[in-house]
Structure formats: structure tokens, C-alpha cells
Design a protein around this motif. Structure first.
Motif, PDB file in Angstrom:
ATOM      1  N   GLN A  16       0.822  -1.254  -0.080  1.00 36.52           N
ATOM      2  CA  GLN A  16      -0.186  -0.018   0.146  1.00 36.52           C
ATOM      3  C   GLN A  16       0.914   1.297  -0.121  1.00 36.52           C
ATOM      4  N   PHE A  17       2.072   1.161   0.085  1.00 31.50           N
ATOM      5  CA  PHE A  17       3.202   2.373   0.371  1.00 31.50           C
ATOM      6  C   PHE A  17       4.028   2.456  -0.877  1.00 31.50           C
ATOM      7  N   TYR A  18       4.269   1.397  -1.577  1.00 32.19           N
ATOM      8  CA  TYR A  18       5.306   1.432  -2.618  1.00 32.19           C
ATOM      9  C   TYR A  18       4.906   0.363  -3.739  1.00 32.19           C
ATOM     10  N   SER A  19       5.434   0.982  -4.748  1.00 41.69           N
ATOM     11  CA  SER A  19       5.260  -0.198  -6.016  1.00 41.69           C
ATOM     12  C   SER A  19       6.216  -1.420  -5.505  1.00 41.69           C
ATOM     13  N   ARG A  20       5.738  -2.499  -6.471  1.00 40.76           N
ATOM     14  CA  ARG A  20       6.479  -3.714  -6.227  1.00 40.76           C
ATOM     15  C   ARG A  20       8.085  -3.646  -6.652  1.00 40.76           C
ATOM     16  N   GLU A  21       8.242  -2.808  -7.682  1.00 40.87           N
ATOM     17  CA  GLU A  21       9.596  -2.498  -8.005  1.00 40.87           C
ATOM     18  C   GLU A  21      10.361  -1.653  -6.951  1.00 40.87           C
ATOM     19  N   GLU A  22       9.706  -0.901  -6.135  1.00 38.46           N
ATOM     20  CA  GLU A  22      10.373   0.080  -5.263  1.00 38.46           C
ATOM     21  C   GLU A  22      10.540  -0.948  -4.012  1.00 38.46           C
ATOM     22  N   THR A  23       9.553  -1.887  -3.821  1.00 36.93           N
ATOM     23  CA  THR A  23       9.649  -2.820  -2.584  1.00 36.93           C
ATOM     24  C   THR A  23      10.859  -3.516  -2.599  1.00 36.93           C
ATOM     25  N   ASP A  24      10.966  -4.055  -3.856  1.00 36.85           N
ATOM     26  CA  ASP A  24      11.885  -5.109  -4.262  1.00 36.85           C
ATOM     27  C   ASP A  24      13.346  -4.321  -4.024  1.00 36.85           C
ATOM     28  N   GLU A  25      13.324  -3.163  -4.526  1.00 33.06           N
ATOM     29  CA  GLU A  25      14.536  -2.295  -4.428  1.00 33.06           C
ATOM     30  C   GLU A  25      15.129  -2.111  -3.040  1.00 33.06           C
ATOM     31  N   ILE A  26      13.997  -1.613  -1.996  1.00 29.92           N
ATOM     32  CA  ILE A  26      14.202  -1.351  -0.651  1.00 29.92           C
ATOM     33  C   ILE A  26      14.639  -2.683   0.097  1.00 29.92           C
ATOM     34  N   PHE A  27      14.175  -3.807  -0.367  1.00 26.02           N
ATOM     35  CA  PHE A  27      14.640  -5.141   0.133  1.00 26.02           C
ATOM     36  C   PHE A  27      15.872  -5.566  -0.163  1.00 26.02           C
ATOM     37  N   TYR A  28      16.273  -5.214  -1.238  1.00 22.91           N
ATOM     38  CA  TYR A  28      17.713  -5.672  -1.790  1.00 22.91           C
ATOM     39  C   TYR A  28      18.562  -4.712  -1.047  1.00 22.91           C
ATOM     40  N   ARG A  29      18.233  -3.451  -0.852  1.00 22.03           N
ATOM     41  CA  ARG A  29      19.246  -2.497  -0.092  1.00 22.03           C
ATOM     42  C   ARG A  29      19.554  -2.997   1.522  1.00 22.03           C
ATOM     43  N   LEU A  30      18.502  -3.333   1.928  1.00 18.34           N
ATOM     44  CA  LEU A  30      18.443  -3.764   3.349  1.00 18.34           C
ATOM     45  C   LEU A  30      19.334  -5.128   3.469  1.00 18.34           C
TER      46      LEU A  30
END
Ligand code: GLN
Length: 285
Positions: A16-30
Motif C-alpha cells: 500500500q506504500f510502494y510499487s512492487r519494484e520500489e519494494t524489491d529495491e528497498i528489500f535488496y538494499r536492506l
């Protein structure tokens, strides 16, 4: 939990906050930050088992993301022009469009031995990028915020880049009487009445005084910029500014009224008018 399950949890909880691409990008950074795992590990070892200690920081980060905290503040780092910069809520998170502004400058000029002023330097991103390009230049980054300057200073030390930082108000005359070859700024330019429409991970997270123009005065900081240029720019020197797309033409008009020449507006990669430049006319005697 399996690695792929954790990514699924992120996708589900953040949808509900981020697109799928943004979420994956965030996940990979973490994943990189907390477990030192490269993103391709998900392709190679999706069934990799994460133990509780390994998962813990990723669940803590997830809780903070759901409170709208930007990932860059959680990990304390952002990327800009091949640099890793320290960031925290006292500074704006450097944006890709500001990299475009820096590219426009370095592709157009050589101020290797010049004097460069960055107004509202924040994390120091523009000043540091220019000082790395032109190590022989005198680059001064100015900001009103002492906390921002501390962050900018820590970035300069970490990168070993020689930049001077100074506390100051871009709307007041400069203390340094020597003129500059380049004055650049990414000032606070979001119109104050756009505040309610902004993403929750921007509004209320990043510093208001780095984001918003004063109420009813969307061009305020550009007027300050041209005033500084009138006082402190060499003949033939340049002014570069990042702008809000709705006010790009108005900033061009302001530059023109101030007597700057060679005024150009440039679009960012998304096709939005985003940057303006102008040149200080040699003074006629
Ligand atoms: N580009 C930023 C944003 O749209 C705003 C930066 C600024 O005000 N200088 O969030």
C-alpha cells in the motif's frame, strides 16, 4: 524464515506504500546492508534459511518503513554520483534529478581552478560531486542548518574531498567578498500548498526547510539566488538551479529580469522541466 518468504512479507506489507519494484529495491538494499547479501542471492538461493538474528534487523526495518521512514534514513546512506553519502532527517535525500543537474554543469564547463558556491548544500551532494570533478577548485557549500552542515562535513571527511562548508542564509549578502565562477542551488521549491498531496515518506520525514518554498512565495529562493549572483558572480559566470516543473518558466523569467543571459531550461529524464541556467552578462562601463 526462507529468504523468498521474507521478500514476500515485504511485498505484502509494503504494497500500500510502494510499487512492487520500489519494494524489491528497498528489500535488496536492506539485505545488502544488514546481511551483506547481494540481490542475486534470491535468484541463486531463494530457499536460503535466515535465522532469527539475521531476520531481526529486517523486521525492524520493515516496521520503520510502515511508519513511512525512507529506507535511506533507516540505513543512513544514499547514493549520489557514484558516492555513498551519509544522510539523516536533517538533510534532503539526494535525488536522481539532482545528478542530472550536476551532469549538465560538468558537461558544460571546466571550473577546475574556479570558485564554486552551492547554496543550501544539505548533505553536500552537489558541492562534493563538483569538488570531486574539479579537485583544484574552491568549492563552498552553504546551508542555514548547522545539523545539515555536520552531515555534509562528515561526508567530505569520509570521501576525502576538500570542500568548505559554511553556515549562512542564502537570502542574505555573502560574507566572502571574492566572486564565484558558478553558483548552483537545489533550493526548497515545493509550493507550500502541495504539502498535503505529497507521499508520506517525503512529507513529515524529510526536513520541511529543505522541501518547501514559503507560503505564497514559490520563487522566493530563486530571487535570493539571483541577488547573490548580482553581488558575487564573476562576469561570464554561471548560475544553475533545480526547479519545480510548474515554476520552470517563471524561474527563467526571473533570471531574465535579473539580466542573466543564455538562459536555458532543461528537462529531466522523465520529460519534466527541471533545471535552469543563466550567465552573468559582463558589466558595461
Ligand atoms: N525534488 C524534491 C522532491 O520533489 C524536492 C527538492 C527541493 O525542494 N529542492 O521531493
Amino acid at each position: 524464515m526462507l529468504l523468498r518468504e521474507l521478500r514476500e512479507t515485504y511485498r505484502r506489507e509494503l504494497q500500500q506504500f510502494y510499487s512492487r519494484e520500489e519494494t524489491d529495491e528497498i528489500f535488496y538494499r536492506l539485505l545488502d546492508r544488514y546481511l551483506q547479501l547481494p540481490r542475486f542471492v534470491l535468484g541463486l538461493e531463494p530457499e536460503k534459511v535466515l535465522h532469527r538474528e539475521g531476520e531481526q534487523p529486517l523486521f525492524e526495518a520493515l516496521a520503520r518503513l510502515k511508519e513511512h521512514e525512507p529506507v535511506q534514513y533507516i540505513i543512513g546512506q544514499a547514493h549520489f554520483m557514484n558516492m555513498v553519502l551519509n544522510v539523516n532527517p536533517s538533510v534532503l535525500i539526494p535525488r536522481p534529478e539532482t545528478e542530472e543537474l550536476v551532469h549538465w554543469i560538468i558537461d558544460s564547463h571546466d571550473f577546475s581552478h574556479g570558485r564554486v558556491l552551492d547554496l543550501g548544500t544539505g548533505s553536500g551532494c552537489i558541492a562534493l560531486a563538483l569538488a570531486r570533478k574539479w579537485p583544484g577548485a574552491m568549492v563552498l557549500g552553504m546551508d542555514l542548518s548547522a545539523e545539515a552542515l555536520e552531515t555534509a562535513g562528515s561526508n567530505a571527511r569520509a570521501l576525502g574531498v576538500g570542500v568548505h562548508f559554511q553556515q549562512g542564509d542564502m537570502c542574505q549578502p555573502l560574507q566572502d567578498p571574492e566572486p564565484f565562477d558558478l553558483i548552483v542551488s537545489n533550493p526548497p521549491y515545493i509550493p507550500a500548498d502541495h504539502k498535503p498531496g505529497l507521499d508520506a515518506h517525503v512529507q513529515g520525514q524529510e526536513p520541511d526547510n529543505a522541501l518547501f518554498a514559503p507560503e505564497g512565495l514559490p520563487l522566493h529562493f530563486y530571487a535570493c539566488m539571483v541577488a547573490r549572483a548580482a553581488e558575487s558572480l564573476k562576469d561570464g559566470g554561471w548560475v544553475y538551479a533545480e526547479v519545480h516543473r510548474d515554476y520552470a518558466d517563471a524561474v527563467c523569467g526571473l533570471f531574465r529580469e535579473a539580466g542573466l543571459t543564455g538562459i536555458q531550461l532543461k528537462k529531466d529524464i522523465f520529460g519534466n522541466p527541471r533545471m535552469v541556467r543563466g550567465c552573468q552578462q559582463p558589466k558595461q562601463n
